[in-house]
Design an enzyme around this catalytic site. Sequence first.
Site, PDB file in Angstrom:
ATOM      1  N   SER A  83      -3.961  -3.069  -0.519  1.00 25.78           N
ATOM      2  CA  SER A  83      -2.859  -3.893  -0.021  1.00 25.78           C
ATOM      3  C   SER A  83      -3.413  -5.232   0.447  1.00 25.78           C
ATOM      4  O   SER A  83      -4.339  -5.267   1.272  1.00 25.78           O
ATOM      5  CB  SER A  83      -2.186  -3.153   1.139  1.00 25.78           C
ATOM      6  OG  SER A  83      -1.129  -3.909   1.653  1.00 25.78           O
ATOM      7  N   GLY A 118       0.819  -1.212   0.000  1.00 24.84           N
ATOM      8  CA  GLY A 118       0.000   0.000   0.000  1.00 24.84           C
ATOM      9  C   GLY A 118       0.852   1.261   0.000  1.00 24.84           C
ATOM     10  O   GLY A 118       0.522   2.253  -0.643  1.00 24.84           O
ATOM     11  N   THR A 119       1.953   1.215   0.733  1.00 26.73           N
ATOM     12  CA  THR A 119       2.832   2.388   0.809  1.00 26.73           C
ATOM     13  C   THR A 119       3.371   2.746  -0.563  1.00 26.73           C
ATOM     14  O   THR A 119       3.380   3.925  -0.966  1.00 26.73           O
ATOM     15  CB  THR A 119       3.994   2.100   1.785  1.00 26.73           C
ATOM     16  OG1 THR A 119       3.446   1.789   3.066  1.00 26.73           O
ATOM     17  CG2 THR A 119       4.933   3.279   1.903  1.00 26.73           C
ATOM     18  N   CYS A 156       5.285   4.835  20.245  1.00 28.79           N
ATOM     19  CA  CYS A 156       6.418   4.926  21.170  1.00 28.79           C
ATOM     20  C   CYS A 156       7.547   5.685  20.488  1.00 28.79           C
ATOM     21  O   CYS A 156       7.778   5.517  19.303  1.00 28.79           O
ATOM     22  CB  CYS A 156       6.946   3.542  21.495  1.00 28.79           C
ATOM     23  SG  CYS A 156       5.798   2.584  22.448  1.00 28.79           S
ATOM     24  N   HIS A 203      -2.460  -7.652   2.429  1.00 28.87           N
ATOM     25  CA  HIS A 203      -2.426  -8.184   3.797  1.00 28.87           C
ATOM     26  C   HIS A 203      -3.520  -7.608   4.689  1.00 28.87           C
ATOM     27  O   HIS A 203      -3.727  -8.083   5.799  1.00 28.87           O
ATOM     28  CB  HIS A 203      -1.032  -8.015   4.423  1.00 28.87           C
ATOM     29  CG  HIS A 203      -0.665  -6.632   4.855  1.00 28.87           C
ATOM     30  ND1 HIS A 203      -0.762  -6.236   6.167  1.00 28.87           N
ATOM     31  CD2 HIS A 203      -0.192  -5.560   4.177  1.00 28.87           C
ATOM     32  CE1 HIS A 203      -0.345  -4.975   6.277  1.00 28.87           C
ATOM     33  NE2 HIS A 203       0.010  -4.543   5.083  1.00 28.87           N
TER      34      HIS A 203
HETATM   35  N1  PLP Z   1      -2.747   3.297   3.954  1.00 33.38           N
HETATM   36  C1  PLP Z   1      -3.507   2.900   4.987  1.00 33.38           C
HETATM   37  C2  PLP Z   1      -4.830   3.566   5.223  1.00 33.38           C
HETATM   38  C3  PLP Z   1      -3.070   1.884   5.824  1.00 33.38           C
HETATM   39  O1  PLP Z   1      -3.828   1.491   6.845  1.00 33.38           O
HETATM   40  C4  PLP Z   1      -1.808   1.281   5.566  1.00 33.38           C
HETATM   41  C5  PLP Z   1      -1.284   0.236   6.471  1.00 33.38           C
HETATM   42  O2  PLP Z   1      -1.572   0.235   7.662  1.00 33.38           O
HETATM   43  C6  PLP Z   1      -1.064   1.713   4.463  1.00 33.38           C
HETATM   44  C7  PLP Z   1      -1.567   2.726   3.676  1.00 33.38           C
HETATM   45  C8  PLP Z   1       0.247   1.087   4.109  1.00 33.38           C
HETATM   46  O3  PLP Z   1       0.031  -0.200   3.569  1.00 33.38           O
HETATM   47  P1  PLP Z   1       1.221  -1.283   3.528  1.00 33.38           P
HETATM   48  O4  PLP Z   1       1.349  -1.810   4.911  1.00 33.38           O
HETATM   49  O5  PLP Z   1       0.757  -2.341   2.578  1.00 33.38           O
HETATM   50  O6  PLP Z   1       2.427  -0.587   3.049  1.00 33.38           O
END
Ligand code: PLP
Length: 381
Positions: free
Chosen positions: A197, A70-71, A323, A199
């Site tokens: 994403s 997702g990132t 943290c 996962h």
């Molecule tokens: N965007 C949102 C709203 C998310 O919740 C997350 C992950 O927690 C991400 C992006 C990033 O996804 P990834 O963990 O696949 O890089």
Amino acid sequence: MIYLDNNATTKPAPEVFDAMRAALDASFGNPSSANSLGIEARKMVDEARLSVAGLIGAASASEIVFTSCGTESDNWAILGALEATGKNHVITTTVEHDAIRKLCQKLGKQGVRISWVEVDEEGSLDLDALRSELCDDTAIVSTMLANNETGILFPINEIGEIVKAGSNALFHVDGVNAVGKIPVDLKKSSVDLLSLSAHKFHGPKGIGVLYVRDGVEIAPMFTGGSQERGLRPGTEAVHQIAGIGAAAEFVRDLTPMQTVEALRDRLETEILQNIPNAYVTGTADPAKRLPNTSNICFENTNGEMILHRLNELEIYVSTGSACNAHGHTASAVLQAMNVPYSRTMGAIRFSLGRFNQVSDVERVVEVLPTIVDELRSISNP
Ligand code: PLP
């Protein structure tokens, strides 16, 4: 073990294991090879692309571009739009995931103009402010569909209409924590780009998608071969792609989310009834949130300590704080919503999933009041 951290990641479905094993074993060929093994691998990739397209209502499978997470999808959407349009303005919100927020902060320091649209205490976006920020130089507007910490939903259809009525900007949606939990139908929307994403919906880690609407031009993420229409070159991770395809099929039927929602509602109601000074973050209307998420602030307690006490009982949740070397800092999302400090530090995110049972909720409701009570009496003797 009681797993209530499904917004962080989800347990891969058995079908996902089977699909991935097949891709690593008998069908290990390179999808770009013309031999039979390559053709078999290409078939797996094509089938997975169709499954993901079906899950989000894409008009065509060619709109699905596989990425690593997702990132990456989020970063690529913004960077690719800036490069392709040659414009210098991005509009986003104050409650985005770090994948957007930190990228935009960095771009801001590099000279890109960033407009941060705020939310109110309920978590609702200021749509008038968004409208007024649009201009000829706006390359892209990026908002999430569902907030990962609070579960609060943004009205992406309405936002899309505002973006298209007021500019030529692209509209990107971070759908990472929404896909697989609520209906997403891109054919009926003005969304140009959407990140997801695997996962987060019972697929493997390390595989994501950027949906790129047909006709939308963004610059490629990398430079290399012609895989993924040259937009995201690199030999396809066939086993990961097979995994996301199987996961997309697994969550296609959203009926089980009704059970998840009923469990979430029961958990939330009983916590609020049994624990004084506990508050749901943002809107109290569960229909305006993801069906699985409840972010609850236990005033004058420490969320990290609640997390550890639950962890000892093999109940897994997340906090709304992070943290750092100097202690705990309140979540940027909760700060942006103006949640008072006495509450943000005691925030716990309960995120349920398809594998939860009624007994999970009963157990949490049984143990949590005593934990919160004890922690409060230690910190306020
Ligand atoms: N965007 C949102 C709203 C998310 O919740 C997350 C992950 O927690 C991400 C992006 C990033 O996804 P990834 O963990 O696949 O890089």
